[in-house]
Design an enzyme around this catalytic site. Structure first.
Site, PDB file in Angstrom:
ATOM      1  N   TYR A 118       0.810  -1.213   0.000  1.00  0.00           N
ATOM      2  CA  TYR A 118       0.000   0.000   0.000  1.00  0.00           C
ATOM      3  C   TYR A 118       0.845   1.265   0.000  1.00  0.00           C
ATOM      4  O   TYR A 118       0.382   2.316  -0.425  1.00  0.00           O
ATOM      5  CB  TYR A 118      -0.906   0.028   1.236  1.00  0.00           C
ATOM      6  CG  TYR A 118      -2.138  -0.824   1.141  1.00  0.00           C
ATOM      7  CD1 TYR A 118      -2.046  -2.209   1.013  1.00  0.00           C
ATOM      8  CD2 TYR A 118      -3.400  -0.256   1.194  1.00  0.00           C
ATOM      9  CE1 TYR A 118      -3.181  -2.992   0.945  1.00  0.00           C
ATOM     10  CE2 TYR A 118      -4.541  -1.033   1.123  1.00  0.00           C
ATOM     11  CZ  TYR A 118      -4.432  -2.396   1.004  1.00  0.00           C
ATOM     12  OH  TYR A 118      -5.555  -3.170   0.937  1.00  0.00           O
ATOM     13  N   LYS A 164       3.972 -15.293   3.120  1.00  0.00           N
ATOM     14  CA  LYS A 164       4.256 -16.028   1.878  1.00  0.00           C
ATOM     15  C   LYS A 164       5.766 -16.218   1.819  1.00  0.00           C
ATOM     16  O   LYS A 164       6.447 -15.766   0.885  1.00  0.00           O
ATOM     17  CB  LYS A 164       3.701 -15.235   0.676  1.00  0.00           C
ATOM     18  CG  LYS A 164       3.773 -15.965  -0.660  1.00  0.00           C
ATOM     19  CD  LYS A 164       2.765 -17.100  -0.807  1.00  0.00           C
ATOM     20  CE  LYS A 164       2.952 -17.817  -2.135  1.00  0.00           C
ATOM     21  NZ  LYS A 164       2.112 -19.036  -2.243  1.00  0.00           N
ATOM     22  N   ASP A 196      -1.854 -18.786   1.192  1.00  0.00           N
ATOM     23  CA  ASP A 196      -2.820 -19.515   0.358  1.00  0.00           C
ATOM     24  C   ASP A 196      -3.513 -20.607   1.174  1.00  0.00           C
ATOM     25  O   ASP A 196      -4.737 -20.761   1.146  1.00  0.00           O
ATOM     26  CB  ASP A 196      -2.156 -20.069  -0.922  1.00  0.00           C
ATOM     27  CG  ASP A 196      -0.781 -20.682  -0.697  1.00  0.00           C
ATOM     28  OD1 ASP A 196      -0.291 -20.671   0.456  1.00  0.00           O
ATOM     29  OD2 ASP A 196      -0.195 -21.184  -1.671  1.00  0.00           O
ATOM     30  N   ASP A 220      -6.035  -7.389   4.392  1.00  0.00           N
ATOM     31  CA  ASP A 220      -7.207  -6.809   3.715  1.00  0.00           C
ATOM     32  C   ASP A 220      -8.068  -7.927   3.130  1.00  0.00           C
ATOM     33  O   ASP A 220      -9.284  -7.982   3.352  1.00  0.00           O
ATOM     34  CB  ASP A 220      -6.743  -5.867   2.605  1.00  0.00           C
ATOM     35  CG  ASP A 220      -7.909  -5.311   1.805  1.00  0.00           C
ATOM     36  OD1 ASP A 220      -8.889  -4.876   2.428  1.00  0.00           O
ATOM     37  OD2 ASP A 220      -7.834  -5.316   0.553  1.00  0.00           O
ATOM     38  N   ASP A 224     -11.965  -9.786   4.695  1.00  0.00           N
ATOM     39  CA  ASP A 224     -13.257  -9.933   4.001  1.00  0.00           C
ATOM     40  C   ASP A 224     -13.705 -11.397   4.047  1.00  0.00           C
ATOM     41  O   ASP A 224     -14.889 -11.699   4.223  1.00  0.00           O
ATOM     42  CB  ASP A 224     -13.158  -9.481   2.529  1.00  0.00           C
ATOM     43  CG  ASP A 224     -13.578  -8.015   2.320  1.00  0.00           C
ATOM     44  OD1 ASP A 224     -13.223  -7.181   3.187  1.00  0.00           O
ATOM     45  OD2 ASP A 224     -14.248  -7.716   1.312  1.00  0.00           O
TER      46      ASP A 224
HETATM   47  C1  IPM Z   1     -10.371  -1.704   3.874  1.00  0.00           C
HETATM   48  C2  IPM Z   1     -10.470  -1.165   2.455  1.00  0.00           C
HETATM   49  C3  IPM Z   1      -9.309  -0.224   2.177  1.00  0.00           C
HETATM   50  C4  IPM Z   1      -8.036  -1.045   2.305  1.00  0.00           C
HETATM   51  C5  IPM Z   1      -9.356   0.498   0.817  1.00  0.00           C
HETATM   52  C6  IPM Z   1     -10.637   1.249   0.619  1.00  0.00           C
HETATM   53  C7  IPM Z   1      -8.191   1.421   0.649  1.00  0.00           C
HETATM   54  O1  IPM Z   1     -10.562  -2.205   1.531  1.00  0.00           O
HETATM   55  O2  IPM Z   1     -10.347  -0.899   4.819  1.00  0.00           O
HETATM   56  O3  IPM Z   1     -10.362  -2.932   4.042  1.00  0.00           O
HETATM   57  O4  IPM Z   1      -7.668  -1.768   1.356  1.00  0.00           O
HETATM   58  O5  IPM Z   1      -7.406  -0.962   3.354  1.00  0.00           O
HETATM   59 MN    MN Z   2     -10.773  -4.169   2.449  1.00  0.00          MN
END
Ligand code: IPM
Ligand code: MN
Ligand code: NAD
Length: 333
Positions: A118, A164, A196, A220, A224
């Site tokens: 990032y 990794k 992975d 990140d 999710d």
């Molecule tokens: C998160 C989001 C952010 C990230 C984006 C919007 C920059 O996906 O907070 O998980 O990747 O950190």
């Molecule tokens: Mn995210």
């Protein structure tokens, strides 16, 4: 005591309204200040993180943020996400805690938040090659790993470090730093896992994880996934912490442009982020627990469409407020 609220974009303002109501009920003594951020701020000021907004965040005791992002700016030079990355570094919030809980599952991902892909050098070479680089200094790894060891010590004493290392130089250094730190935490059982495999195991056996620590991009993606196996993105909160100074509290999910403006967003992740703010930002664990319980009660009785229910954002929030102020809440508070 001051909280800066950044409503954000898409469903942001809808779920920020829920958080405002919960804070007014639970912690009316906290001063709440709102500032523009994200796409809304680009439209108003040409900058996703205007100077006034940044100054207010730095002067606050905690920052509560709705999601940002708008398809309108996906291909633009100035994008909402740039403001978010800058806010995280300005606040120095390197440790991003992303808890995920459901029946039999109770894990926390500790995501490194201000390094890696990032923030590495990026650009375009003369021949047209485009590059992003992943860079970490050992000190950046050590401070976030230390947080994760401390959290593991306070919980079940188990830590999984995800990397990794079979491919990446940064991952091999990550693994070495974690192993060295393990000597300071003989009471914590630490395992290394390749990312992975970790994704596969999070999908098939999430109950085996407790505290997980990993670098920015892996965290990140895996957060999710952890949200998905514990009820969905609408439920997942986060707390981003530094060593001193205000924390940043925000849902894991984005601005959900596909449902924005319809009043059906699930505000649970935002409300749980508000609970994390009360707990980590102000040490108000009782109020945080009361809010957590009220959200759980609303999820059971009044689910929103993402969970198969039909409650609107406002109806869900009414249910949370009802659970907070009802007779049962009076006992728990
Ligand atoms: C998160 C989001 C952010 C990230 C984006 C919007 C920059 O996906 O907070 O998980 O990747 O950190
Ligand atoms: Mn995210
Ligand atoms: P998203 O998280 O916004 O949405 C993914 C899916 O989950 C969509 O179908 C959405 O409707 C659903 N969803 C998300 N939150 C929900 C909620 N509270 N209630 C009900 N359903 C919900 O991911 P995306 O569509 O890939 O990203 C949209 C924008 O959000 C992008 O601009 C992205 O950069 C941004 N984003 C911002 C943050 C942040 O501010 N921290 C986090 C992630 C994505």
């Amino acid at each position: 005591m001051k909280v800066v609220l950044l409503p954000g974009d898409g469903i942001g303002p809808e779920i920020a309204a829920s958080a405002r109501r919960a804070l007014a009920e639970l912690a009316p003594d906290l001063a709440l200040e709102e500032h523009p951020f994200g796409a809304a701020a680009i439209r108003a000021a040409g900058n996703p993180l205007p100077d006034e907004t940044l100054a207010a965040c730095l002067a606050a005791d905690a920052v509560l943020k709705g999601p940002i992002g708008d398809p309108e700016f996906d291909a633009a030079d100035v994008r909402p996400e740039q403001g978010l990355l800058r806010l995280r570094t300005e606040l120095g919030v390197y440790a991003n805690l992303r808890p995920a809980r459901a029946d039999g599952i109770d894990l926390v991902i500790v995501r490194e938040l201000v390094g890696g892909l990032y923030y590495g050098a990026r650009g375009v070479r003369e021949d047209g090659t485009v590059f992003d680089t992943c860079e970490y200094h050992p000190a950046q790894v050590e401070r976030v790993a230390r947080r994760a060891f401390e959290l593991a010590r306070a919980r079940s004493g188990r830590l999984t470090s995800i990397d990794k290392a079979n491919v990446l130089e940064t991952s091999r250094m990550w693994r070495r730093v974690v192993r060295e730190l393990a000597a300071d935490y003989p009471d914590v059982a630490v395992e290394d896992m390749l990312v992975d495999n970790a994704a596969m195991q999070l999908a098939t056996a999430p109950e085996r994880f407790d505290v997980v620590v990993t670098e920015n991009m892996f965290g990140d993606i895996l957060s999710d996934l952890a949200a998905a196996v514990t009820g969905g993105l609408g439920l997942a909160p986060s707390a981003s912490l530094s060593d001193a100074g205000p924390g940043l509290f925000e849902p894991v999910h984005g601005s959900a442009p596909d449902i924005a403006g319809r009043g059906i967003a699930n505000p649970a992740a935002m409300l749980r982020s508000t609970a994390l703010l009360l707990e980590h930002g102000f040490g108000r664990g009782d109020e945080a627990a009361a809010l957590e319980q009220a959200v759980d009660a609303a999820l059971a009785a009044t689910p929103t469409p993402d969970l198969g229910g039909s409650a609107t954002t406002v109806e869900f929030t009414d249910a949370v407020l009802g659970a907070l102020t009802g007779p049962a809440a009076a006992r728990t508070l």
